[in-house]
Enzyme design. Sequence first.
Site, PDB file in Angstrom:
ATOM      1  N   SER A 191       0.834  -1.194   0.000  1.00 30.62           N
ATOM      2  CA  SER A 191       0.000   0.000   0.000  1.00 30.62           C
ATOM      3  C   SER A 191       0.869   1.245   0.000  1.00 30.62           C
ATOM      4  O   SER A 191       1.999   1.236   0.507  1.00 30.62           O
ATOM      5  CB  SER A 191      -0.908   0.018   1.232  1.00 30.62           C
ATOM      6  OG  SER A 191      -1.605   1.238   1.340  1.00 30.62           O
ATOM      7  N   TYR A 207      -2.677  -0.849  10.221  1.00 29.48           N
ATOM      8  CA  TYR A 207      -2.637  -1.150   8.789  1.00 29.48           C
ATOM      9  C   TYR A 207      -1.367  -0.589   8.160  1.00 29.48           C
ATOM     10  O   TYR A 207      -0.666  -1.289   7.419  1.00 29.48           O
ATOM     11  CB  TYR A 207      -3.877  -0.560   8.112  1.00 29.48           C
ATOM     12  CG  TYR A 207      -3.951  -0.800   6.624  1.00 29.48           C
ATOM     13  CD1 TYR A 207      -4.408  -2.018   6.119  1.00 29.48           C
ATOM     14  CD2 TYR A 207      -3.574   0.191   5.718  1.00 29.48           C
ATOM     15  CE1 TYR A 207      -4.477  -2.237   4.751  1.00 29.48           C
ATOM     16  CE2 TYR A 207      -3.647  -0.020   4.356  1.00 29.48           C
ATOM     17  CZ  TYR A 207      -4.101  -1.234   3.872  1.00 29.48           C
ATOM     18  OH  TYR A 207      -4.169  -1.452   2.522  1.00 29.48           O
TER      19      TYR A 207
END
Length: 739
Positions: free
Chosen positions: A607, A620
């Site tokens: 990401s 995350y």
Amino acid sequence: MNQPDPFRHVHDLWNDSAAARLDAVGRLVYRSNLLGSDPRVTNTGGGNTSSKVAETDPLTGEPIDVLWVKGSGGDLRTATRGNFASLEQTKLLGLRKTYAARPDRGPKSVAEDDMVGLFAHCAFNLNPRAASIDTPLHGFIPRRCVDHTHPNAVIALAASADAERLTREVYGDEVIYTPWLRPGFELGLRMQQLVVDHPHAKGILMGQHGLINWADDDRTCYSTTLGLIERAARFIEAKYAANGGDATAFGGPLHRTLPEVARCAVFAKLLPWLRGQVSRRRRQVATIQHAAAILRFVNATDAARLADLGTSCPDHFLRTKIKPLYVPLDPGELAGDPESLVRVLKAKLATGLEQYRADYAAYYAACQRADSPPVRDANPTVILIPGVGMIAWGKDKSESRVTAEFYNCAVEVMRGADAVSRYVALPRQEAFDIEYWQLEEAKLRRMPPEKELAGRVAVVIGAGSGIGREVAHRLAKDGAHVACADVTAAAAQATADEITTAHGAGIGVAGTGISGGGPAVGLACDVTSRASIRAMLDQVALAYGGFDAVVVTAGVFVPSDATGHIPDDKWAVTFAVNVAGGYLVADEAATTFREQCLTGSVVLTTSANAVVPKKGSVAYDCSKAAANHLVRELAVELAPLVRVNGVAPATVVAGSAMFPRDRVIGSLAKYGIAYRDDEPTDALVARLAAFYADRTLTKTPITPADQAEAVFLLVGDRLSKTTGQIIAVDGGLHEAFLR
């Protein structure tokens, strides 16, 4: 002819009402589809049908007779009008004079092959479909409708030592026997004369090959085909039962069958290694079979002898090669555990494959002619293992399934022939002249170019939704076979079903007992469980023989709570899925990659958050930063055989399973973007996606399709020198630039 009623060995599927609504060519297609739908009538892609139809000449307006005949390639089961060539019958018959004037005519002459090139000059109404080499067999028989099929029962008679006597015994004077002759102009002329000499005959049994029969209308021709097959099948089954049936088939059993669980364990451990062995020239895809009929054969006393004889029908050995590779085992070697048996099989297969390649080279050297095409892949396409079953190989799943189907047909032919006489294979030179026929070579060269990922197998974990689903579709679009895996089995299967619907299940006939697979399979997988991952990868091996790429898109996002904290247990879950999950998948996949010894690719989804911290996503973001470094570590660990890379999207909202409605609303609220509670979810998603897009340099929303394109590049050969890299697909998020 007194037809058996009801049929026991074929199905009469004709519907008079349905046929009555069709024109003459429509009835031909209908008849063909019915014949092709039953594997006991003809094999996939085999056989052909024709009708002579009254048409109007588009230039003169005069009535003419036109031969509509299944063209080169294609399959009777799925044939449409476009699969049929149409030739002006008068012009086709006129080619007999042209052929007779050639001084070099003969069954294997240049003149014989040259006739095929002249069929195009007989085309009716500019029909572009190429006529097949069997066209004279249909055109020269003076009846309106002709069926040419490859029924196992009839080929069993044709491949018997005393085929001519058996033809008379079964059919009397209704079917005439003719010895083997390669299909083409010469055989068509021979059949023409046989019909003249035997005006009351209804068909011809072609030595080693199959059945051709005729009538003056579609319904009668179809019924005649079924009736002739039924009579041969009943004759064989009566003899088979009288000789002891399954108890004495192929000389009786020599080996015991392993339990199904053990068979699957052997296949799963053996197949990746074996795939590497047979994929040295090009990557192969497997189909396994261990149904009762094939096990009866591979376990039999005579299996090794019969396998070495090779197949009979030319349609069979074009796929199965001249013969299979039979693995000799002592009965005691089947007594151990699966791992011990796999070690034994690897040793025997290593020796057997080397010998098979040498034998194939010798076969080519002994039989080649001055104009023979270059030698093809010398690896076997069929491997027989006592106690375990059969493995068939092909350039894709469709081809390997058909190869398996054809060898099943060959086994049934051998069973029937030995029940009524003694099985006789086609002579080696005749077999070679079919396998390396210039016309067959030309047919292969006419095939469309393969797609970029043809022959590759990709495992996509997280394929049930979002980016994973898009990746699965993108790889399948360019020819990859895709194992769609997801923690939710139903979601994985739904994606696999979508791919199969979009690209077709491939050729092959239902009811053959051949394992499925097609272009995609759906499997369950929990990336936090090594055992679940291993079980899933073993299922991929059973479906395709192994794999070439693994893509992990599975991930979880746990936002901070109202106080700005993430519960401790959610940290563990986040890292278990986003970091440890990627490691466990790569580690288990590496075992298979090493067994195959074929280059491979692993792609992890990370990401932009890995380098751009964001408030409210600390677990995350940290997990994705760890995943970035995991990519680099795995690239070092798995080199040089496997490349490992990452794809780092910025926020993908539309189509993402990680953005349910409540998270979308939470994000809109966090960024102060106006919305109404009663707005449709799609509208809210579009508004949030536009907000994220506006923060990038390209000002366009980032989609799952964008990520899938990057994965496609990494999985194939376009970036074959790239490993250990993270490819950002974030629309130009300048905060994520390298620093």
